[in-house]
Each structure stands twice: as structure tokens, then as C-alpha cells.
Design an enzyme around this catalytic site. Sequence first.
Site, PDB file in Angstrom:
ATOM      1  N   LYS A 102     -29.451 -69.617 115.448  1.00 20.86           N
ATOM      2  CA  LYS A 102     -29.557 -68.691 114.311  1.00 20.86           C
ATOM      3  C   LYS A 102     -30.899 -67.970 114.401  1.00 20.86           C
ATOM      4  CE  LYS A 102     -29.304 -68.737 109.205  1.00 20.86           C
ATOM      5  NZ  LYS A 102     -29.234 -69.621 108.015  1.00 20.86           N
ATOM      6  N   SER A 177     -25.293 -68.480 105.094  1.00 20.23           N
ATOM      7  CA  SER A 177     -25.922 -67.399 105.848  1.00 20.23           C
ATOM      8  C   SER A 177     -25.804 -67.557 107.363  1.00 20.23           C
ATOM      9  CB  SER A 177     -27.402 -67.295 105.484  1.00 20.23           C
ATOM     10  OG  SER A 177     -28.092 -68.491 105.848  1.00 20.23           O
ATOM     11  N   SER A 201     -25.777 -73.066 103.770  1.00 18.41           N
ATOM     12  CA  SER A 201     -25.705 -72.058 104.830  1.00 18.41           C
ATOM     13  C   SER A 201     -25.296 -72.595 106.188  1.00 18.41           C
ATOM     14  CB  SER A 201     -27.042 -71.322 104.966  1.00 18.41           C
ATOM     15  OG  SER A 201     -27.173 -70.376 103.941  1.00 18.41           O
TER      16      SER A 201
END
Lengths: 510, 167
Positions: A102, A177, A201
Site C-alpha cells: 500500500k 482504504s 482499511s
Amino acid sequence: MTDPTTPSSHGVPAAPPTGPASGRDDLTTLTAAGARRLLDAREVSAVEVTEAHLARIAAVDDRVRAYIEVTAGVARGQAEAADARIARGEAAPLTGIPVALKDVLCTTDAPTTAASRILAGYRSPYDATAVARLRAAGAIFLGKANTDEFAMGSSTENSAFFPTHNPWDLGRVPGGSSGGPAAAVAAGEAIAGIGSDTSGSIRQPAGFCGVVGLKPTYGRVSRYGLIAFASSLDQVGPFTRSVEDAALVMGAMAGHDPLDATTVDLPVPQFRPEAEADLRGVRVGVAAEYTVEGMEPGVKAAVDAAIAGLEALGAELVPISLPHTEYALPTYYITAPAEASANLARFDGIRFGNVVEGATLRETYERTRGEGFGPEVKRRIMLGTYALSSGYYDAYYVKAQKVRTLIKRDFDLAFETVDVIACPTSPTVAFGIGARTDDPYQMYLADVFTIPANMSGIPGLALPCGFSGGMPVSLQLLAKPFDEASLFRVGHAYEQSQGWHLRHPDLGLA
Amino acid sequence: MHWVGRVAKPLRTRQTSIRGHGHIRSNASPGPLAMLDSGPKMPVGNEASGTAWLRAGGDESMSHSLSLAEVEHVAGLARLGLAPDEMERLRDQLSSILGHIGALNRLDTEAISPTAQVLPLTNVLRPDETRPSLSQDAALANAPRAIDGFFAVQAVLGGAGDGDDTP
């Protein structure tokens, strides 16, 4: 229970059968543990595994858009080094395993942007500790995966660059996210992904994309080099295709780090798949507060069936109450923005990041931040600054901290009588792209079942438990602080009895 | 605009209906998912509809709307440059979100101590020893402007509009 290759339906509409039988390249449907066996047996090389994933990215990522930056050169270099290491007999569990990072994790050999214009092109001078440990373990870095800007969002639509698409239905969001690494693992564009979880997330996008996601206990994995969002809530964790893999990847990253004073020096649980085949003696808490009206019926049916599946494996179901569950969401939306408003003060255009200069220093700050941050980031900075401002601090910020005590106390009490809690990961399956972008609070509700674990610091595991309308449904397991071992045991037993994790979207390429 | 000495507008609290500490009032609340069941999406920017969800649950203590002046003040505190249309949109959205957050006032937390972080750790110390650190070049590599090995910053003192917002 059932044949692992034939998921039992429990009355839940089944998705079209896909998976290894669909004809997809086997190397991009492997688990990390499966790839480890092939690599160690020298049946495949790390270079072959890496090239298979780069080819898959080339084939599907123009539609999935999981990656902000694909680091093929880095990956190829690491793959050659991994093969040499394997040849020397020095392989660690993740040597030669391709992962998606990420893009809120700092890396020295690729830009780190937090999917924000203010950091576009930023090159970190150091690796995040989680990244450094994966690097030292010989993992392969395929690229930096998409996220909501500064990890603020539940759909990855807040990325300043582009939204990511759900591999099961490209018209839907992957969740967020950490939508990028979740979609990458689901689409065969990485064997594992690394995300961060402040309000769900990792778990929520894992659920939306039909993969396994783990938020370790707060303090288990170092947050050094994770671009800070809400520091009392943030935690780094893995996306994988099996519970065993989640344990392996967490194990490679976990442990005390002198660079993060919130990491705890406790033994990291090792996964032992052979230890307990059934769940006799395990007490599973089921809270009435997690089965509420308004939940998607197909989600409720699949989660209810999963909980029945735990009982069928020998677990004892124990009714529990977590009475402050409904207050976790409003508490979060004070606490997290307040912490974010302080953390994001560092983006001032002076030491790093992009600058928009004005006539005065103050104007430079305001223009840099006003033009560099997107709408959701601005919304949270404003909300947090307001909650911390003179006259409102007690009414909002301190009030939220007190309610946080009540939420944590609910779990402390529950874990006096149960080993794990079983509940849905999300109230719905993945929603359509654009469906919730006009209504911030509606978007926030996607995290309603995942936020309590962050507020109380406990670990949470999301794992596939069926389908609703062709989209994956996810079971969430929660345990007491630093008891990830219970999550692995219960999650693995359930997973192996059902086989939902063996389903893969084919993206029309099979 | 001067804000010194401004009187805070406290949230109204429900002192009357509270029994015990930190427990939900007995009347049924709609639960966190009531909105998901409400069919068409609620529009943002309409404070009345934004709080209807909670009001329907029998709690009327949460209406709280921000003024544009408050939005401007908060943006100033955050050093966040906002266009006029952004301010208006944020006024409506923040008012709506604060309306939902007002649900916390259903809880009596008078006797509850606050939780800022969840670990039983205090005063984590390390040995006071020199360690390797980034080189000056590496530390400055991302600076938009650097002069003679330093970060370059515009004048803070002495100029007009120097960034000090103290009246």
C-alpha cells in the site's frame, strides 16, 4: 465438513465457479505457503513466479488499477537474489513471494505518495520497518498499490490519481482504504498485500474483494515509516489468500521495533496448521449488536451460516453483549480526524512534498495544503481541528476519549467469557463506484463493524464466508489483545472446512 | 476577524435521562445501520435531513450547525486554503457529520476516565546514545527549497502579513 474444493452453500447463492480450474496461470493463484513448497522443491524459480505476476499485472491492471506504480525492475532484481538465496538453502518463509505494498508505506526504491498530490513523486530516504523486514526476508516488491488519499476512505475512490476496481465486478469499489493491495491479491496481481487499518482499511477491502485480511493487535507491527493517519489506531497488516499466509506475513513483519515506541516486546505467535483440526473447547462470542436491521440479507445469511459452521466444527457459541457498538462510529469520527489534523500538520511544503508558494509564509502554507489535499482529507483536517479547538475540546475530543473507554470495556468484559467473537466484516457487499461519494457519512457507515477493534486495539481477521449476489461476503473474527493465535486457529479451521478462499475472479480472461 | 474571548457554544447534553454510568438509554435507538435501510441516499448539505436519522431514534440533542465564519476560523487554524464554494460545502457536510456525532451525548460519561491509547505502556525510554542518522543531503533531498545545507523558509517575522494571527 465439506470437500474443500466445493464450498457448501448453506442456502447462499453461489458465485459462478472459478479458480484454479478456470485455466488461469496457476502461479498467480498460489498461496504463499504453496509457492514456498514449489520454490523450496525447485519446481519453480522466484524469477518465474515474479514474471507470472508481472504478466498478470500487464494483462489485467488497466482494468483493475490496483497499482499506482509497478516496480518491475526492483522485483526482477529481488527475484534473482531470492533464487540465489534459495539455492544457498537460506530461504525465509517469504523469500521469493511477490507482494503489493500500500502506498502509505515508505520505500527507498519507489515513490511513496499516499495517493495524494501533495506527495506526488516523493521519494522516502528510508524504508518503513515493515517494508525493511519484508525486504530482509527476501519478499519481492511488485509495486505500490492504490489507497484512499492518506488512507482516508472506505472505497479507494479518494485516491487523488484514480479509483481501483473490484476484481469480482469492475463496476464496484474494492473497499478501502487499502483497496489497491486487496484488489491485487484478489486479481492474481500479487500473492500477498500489505495494508494499514485505522478503521477497517484492511478488513473491509479484504471482505469486499474476497481475500483474507488481518489487522494485528495495536503494538504488534511497527508503524515506523507508515505515513501516519491516526496514531492511536493505525496498524499494519497483510492481505492474503489463506489464514496460514496471513500468519506467515504477519510473522515476517511483527515484533518490537526501537523506532516505534508503541511496539510491544512479546513473542509472535507461530502458525501451526496441524495443531488443532477442530474447534472443540473454543468459545465463540456472538453479539446481538452485530446483527442489526439494515444489513444486507445475503450478508446476514452468509455470516449466520459461517457462525453455524464454527459450531459444527465443535465451537461453543456464547451470546454476548457489546452495548456500546453503535457509538464506535461517532467516537471514531472525532478521534481519528483529531489525530489526523495533528499528523498532517507536517505537510507544509517546507521539508518535503510539493509546494505552492504564496507572498507570505502563511499564504504558502495555506496554498500548499489547499491545493495539495483532496476533499476527504480537507474534511477530516477541518473536523479534527474543530474538535480540538478552544471551546470544543471537552465537548468533542474528551467526550470521544471517554466513550472509547466504554467501547474497550465492552470487549474486556466479553473476553472474560469467550475466546473469539464472530461477526460480519461489513454490513453490505461491495457497492457501486460513485454510489456513496456524495454522502460522507453514508461512506463512513461501511466501517461500522470494523471500527470497534481499532478503538479497543484488539486484533481482527476478515476471511471469505460466501457470496451475496455474486459478490464476496466476509466473516470477521476478533480476539483479545495479542491473541492472534486464536484468530489463526479458528479462521484456519473454518476456511479449510469451507473452501471459500479457493474462489478467484477470472476477470473474463479465463 | 477576531476570535479571542469568543464564548464557546457547548453541546447541549442530556443530563436528565441518564441513569447509571455509560449505559445506553433504554429506549430503542435505530442502531448504526438505520441509514442503510432508508432507501434513497440522504443528500448532504441539508442539515435537517442529515440529523433526521438520529432524531427518529428519539434523540433531539444533536442539532449543531456551523456558520461560515466558524468554518473560516477553523480553516485558518489548520492553515488550509479553501475556496468560497469549498467553505460552503464543508459547512454543510461538517454540520451533518457533527449531528451524527451528537449521538455520543446519549451516554453519561461523567465518571468515566478518557482513553487516549490502548496499550499499558508508559514512559517508553531508550538509551541516550548517538546513533546513525540520515545524512544532511538525504534529509534535504525532498525539500522544495534548500540553501547552504538548510531548509529555506520565507521570513517569519518582520514583514506584513507574517503569518501571526494573534490580534
